[in-house]
Design a protein around this motif. Structure first.
Motif, PDB file in Angstrom:
ATOM      1  N   SER A  22      18.901  64.336 -48.527  1.00  0.00           N
ATOM      2  CA  SER A  22      18.478  65.615 -47.975  1.00  0.00           C
ATOM      3  C   SER A  22      17.153  65.829 -48.251  1.00  0.00           C
ATOM      4  N   ASP A  23      16.539  65.078 -49.019  1.00  0.00           N
ATOM      5  CA  ASP A  23      15.035  65.406 -49.355  1.00  0.00           C
ATOM      6  C   ASP A  23      14.303  64.215 -48.565  1.00  0.00           C
ATOM      7  N   PRO A  24      13.665  64.830 -47.487  1.00  0.00           N
ATOM      8  CA  PRO A  24      12.878  63.961 -46.819  1.00  0.00           C
ATOM      9  C   PRO A  24      11.775  63.029 -47.224  1.00  0.00           C
ATOM     10  N   THR A  25      11.389  63.557 -48.474  1.00  0.00           N
ATOM     11  CA  THR A  25      10.243  62.774 -49.216  1.00  0.00           C
ATOM     12  C   THR A  25      10.807  61.389 -49.962  1.00  0.00           C
ATOM     13  N   LYS A  26      12.007  61.513 -49.845  1.00  0.00           N
ATOM     14  CA  LYS A  26      12.639  60.418 -50.852  1.00  0.00           C
ATOM     15  C   LYS A  26      12.755  58.991 -49.884  1.00  0.00           C
ATOM     16  N   LYS A  27      12.256  58.018 -50.232  1.00  0.00           N
ATOM     17  CA  LYS A  27      12.336  56.857 -49.558  1.00  0.00           C
ATOM     18  C   LYS A  27      13.603  55.915 -50.175  1.00  0.00           C
ATOM     19  N   SER A  28      13.973  54.960 -49.475  1.00  0.00           N
ATOM     20  CA  SER A  28      15.026  54.313 -49.897  1.00  0.00           C
ATOM     21  C   SER A  28      14.516  53.186 -50.813  1.00  0.00           C
ATOM     22  N   MET A  29      15.256  52.790 -51.884  1.00  0.00           N
ATOM     23  CA  MET A  29      15.014  51.921 -52.936  1.00  0.00           C
ATOM     24  C   MET A  29      15.274  50.374 -52.296  1.00  0.00           C
ATOM     25  N   GLY A  30      16.085  50.357 -51.000  1.00  0.00           N
ATOM     26  CA  GLY A  30      16.496  49.206 -50.550  1.00  0.00           C
ATOM     27  C   GLY A  30      17.877  48.989 -50.544  1.00  0.00           C
ATOM     28  N   ASP A  31      18.345  47.938 -50.511  1.00  0.00           N
ATOM     29  CA  ASP A  31      19.871  47.868 -50.322  1.00  0.00           C
ATOM     30  C   ASP A  31      20.760  47.560 -51.625  1.00  0.00           C
ATOM     31  N   ILE A  32      21.874  48.127 -51.718  1.00  0.00           N
ATOM     32  CA  ILE A  32      22.583  48.159 -52.969  1.00  0.00           C
ATOM     33  C   ILE A  32      23.944  47.630 -52.610  1.00  0.00           C
ATOM     34  N   VAL A  33      24.648  46.516 -53.171  1.00  0.00           N
ATOM     35  CA  VAL A  33      25.504  45.976 -53.133  1.00  0.00           C
ATOM     36  C   VAL A  33      26.582  46.052 -54.087  1.00  0.00           C
ATOM     37  N   ILE A  34      27.872  46.471 -54.156  1.00  0.00           N
ATOM     38  CA  ILE A  34      28.950  46.770 -55.084  1.00  0.00           C
ATOM     39  C   ILE A  34      29.929  45.615 -55.025  1.00  0.00           C
ATOM     40  N   LEU A  35      30.358  44.994 -56.294  1.00  0.00           N
ATOM     41  CA  LEU A  35      31.208  43.982 -56.213  1.00  0.00           C
ATOM     42  C   LEU A  35      32.432  44.745 -57.152  1.00  0.00           C
ATOM     43  N   HIS A  36      33.550  44.745 -56.742  1.00  0.00           N
ATOM     44  CA  HIS A  36      34.560  45.540 -57.569  1.00  0.00           C
ATOM     45  C   HIS A  36      35.188  44.524 -58.552  1.00  0.00           C
ATOM     46  N   GLY A  37      36.163  44.992 -59.215  1.00  0.00           N
ATOM     47  CA  GLY A  37      37.028  44.012 -60.333  1.00  0.00           C
ATOM     48  C   GLY A  37      38.033  43.549 -59.860  1.00  0.00           C
ATOM     49  N   LEU A  38      38.820  42.767 -60.803  1.00  0.00           N
ATOM     50  CA  LEU A  38      40.192  42.091 -60.386  1.00  0.00           C
ATOM     51  C   LEU A  38      41.270  43.234 -59.993  1.00  0.00           C
ATOM     52  N   PHE A  39      42.075  42.972 -59.035  1.00  0.00           N
ATOM     53  CA  PHE A  39      42.904  43.702 -58.323  1.00  0.00           C
ATOM     54  C   PHE A  39      42.270  45.053 -57.489  1.00  0.00           C
ATOM     55  N   GLY A  40      40.784  45.019 -57.555  1.00  0.00           N
ATOM     56  CA  GLY A  40      40.355  46.244 -56.888  1.00  0.00           C
ATOM     57  C   GLY A  40      39.698  45.750 -55.541  1.00  0.00           C
ATOM     58  N   SER A  41      39.106  46.570 -54.850  1.00  0.00           N
ATOM     59  CA  SER A  41      38.498  46.455 -53.533  1.00  0.00           C
ATOM     60  C   SER A  41      37.465  47.589 -53.433  1.00  0.00           C
ATOM     61  N   SER A  42      36.826  47.410 -52.094  1.00  0.00           N
ATOM     62  CA  SER A  42      35.705  48.264 -51.749  1.00  0.00           C
ATOM     63  C   SER A  42      36.445  49.838 -51.775  1.00  0.00           C
ATOM     64  N   LYS A  43      37.698  49.956 -51.349  1.00  0.00           N
ATOM     65  CA  LYS A  43      38.415  51.163 -51.309  1.00  0.00           C
ATOM     66  C   LYS A  43      38.166  51.943 -52.634  1.00  0.00           C
ATOM     67  N   ASN A  44      38.298  51.287 -53.904  1.00  0.00           N
ATOM     68  CA  ASN A  44      38.089  52.056 -55.076  1.00  0.00           C
ATOM     69  C   ASN A  44      36.742  52.358 -55.357  1.00  0.00           C
ATOM     70  N   TRP A  45      35.708  52.319 -54.405  1.00  0.00           N
ATOM     71  CA  TRP A  45      34.208  52.528 -54.876  1.00  0.00           C
ATOM     72  C   TRP A  45      33.680  53.534 -53.819  1.00  0.00           C
ATOM     73  N   VAL A  46      34.434  54.243 -53.330  1.00  0.00           N
ATOM     74  CA  VAL A  46      33.911  55.045 -52.033  1.00  0.00           C
ATOM     75  C   VAL A  46      32.926  56.325 -52.774  1.00  0.00           C
ATOM     76  N   THR A  47      33.500  56.990 -53.494  1.00  0.00           N
ATOM     77  CA  THR A  47      32.804  57.834 -54.249  1.00  0.00           C
ATOM     78  C   THR A  47      31.347  57.467 -54.817  1.00  0.00           C
ATOM     79  N   VAL A  48      31.437  56.448 -55.390  1.00  0.00           N
ATOM     80  CA  VAL A  48      30.246  55.678 -56.124  1.00  0.00           C
ATOM     81  C   VAL A  48      29.434  55.327 -54.857  1.00  0.00           C
TER      82      VAL A  48
END
Length: 265
Positions: free
Chosen positions: A13-39
């Motif tokens: 929401s702050d137009p002065t903030k620039k992207s730090m770049g790409d962030i990739v999330i790797l879940h744990g055993l028995f998990g999935s991308s579905k577990n990481w929506v909020t984060v």
């Protein structure tokens, strides 16, 4: 292997903030991308986020082979396919092992590394009850409640059962199936053995976010972290266990956000 993933575009929401770049999330055993929506949504305030389903999990392909090196190869393929360069990599548990292995095998490629509640060492495959709770035939069950009752014979912890049931999918005909490759994972019982039996050093800026009461972290692990990752910071979340991104979400996101802001000012 071509992995399934979900993208969370950079939004601040702050137009002065620039992207730090790409962030990739790797879940744990028995998990999935579905577990990481909020984060993932939280991290999208810092950069574009990719939440991956690793092999044999979520909507990614199944394979008879399941190992940390193979999952690191999958990650390399994913980064190359999307032309992602110098990403910030966040990994939890099994995903943390993949992230650390990948960084050690690809020095200088990552912008930074965030590891949740796991150390660069061998771990036993102590998930017999979880496997059993997902191995009985699902035919004849008419509801998740009925399945949960059967699963409770093997896994008493309600939180863990609910976590596992995020992999439970209902078909159009009303039947249920596990999206996980339960059999494939069960046959990969050495997946956490001897992954870091080499002498490599990383200078990547690394944050270890640890549960203060976690059974996955021993006092001796702290020196192991220092041996492999020379430029690391360790943050303990008091009272937290292995799933601090769920159980202690507010303080988890606070610690995570503070570190990112301080690292990349």
């Amino acid at each position: 292997m071509k992995l399934n993933y979900k993208v969370y575009p950079f939004q601040n929401s702050d137009p002065t903030k620039k992207s730090m770049g790409d962030i990739v999330i790797l879940h744990g055993l028995f998990g999935s991308s579905k577990n990481w929506v909020t984060v993932a949504r939280f991290l999208s305030e810092f950069g574009q986020v990719y939440a991956i389903d690793q092999r044999n999990h979520g909507d990614s392909p199944h394979s008879d082979e399941h190992s940390i090196p193979l999952m690191a190869d999958d990650l390399e393929t994913f980064l190359n396919q999307l032309n992602i360069q110098n990403p910030i990599l966040l990994g939890h548990s099994m995903g943390g092992l993949v992230a650390m292995y990948f960084d050690l095998m690809h020095p200088g490629l990552l912008r930074s590394l965030i590891i949740q509640d796991i150390a660069p060492r061998s771990y036993p495959f102590a998930y017999d009850n979880e496997i059993l709770s997902m191995s009985f035939p699902l035919s004849g069950f008419n509801s998740r409640t009925e399945i949960d009752t059967e699963m409770a014979k093997y896994v008493k912890d309600t939180f863990i059962r609910q976590f596992l049931q995020m992999n439970l999918e209902r078909e159009e005909d009303g039947s249920y199936r596990w999206k996980l490759n339960v059999e494939g994972i069960n046959h990969a019982r050495r997946v956490f053995d001897d992954v870091f039996s080499f002498d490599r050093i990383s200078n990547t800026r690394t944050l270890f976010l640890l549960g203060g009461n976690s059974e996955y972290i021993k006092e001796s692990d702290l020196s192991i972290m220092d041996r492999f990752f020379k430029n690391n910071v360790k943050v303990k979340i008091e009272g937290g266990g292995h799933y601090i991104h769920f159980t202690h979400q507010k303080v988890f996101l606070e610690k995570l956000g503070n570190w990112l802001q301080n690292e990349f000012v």
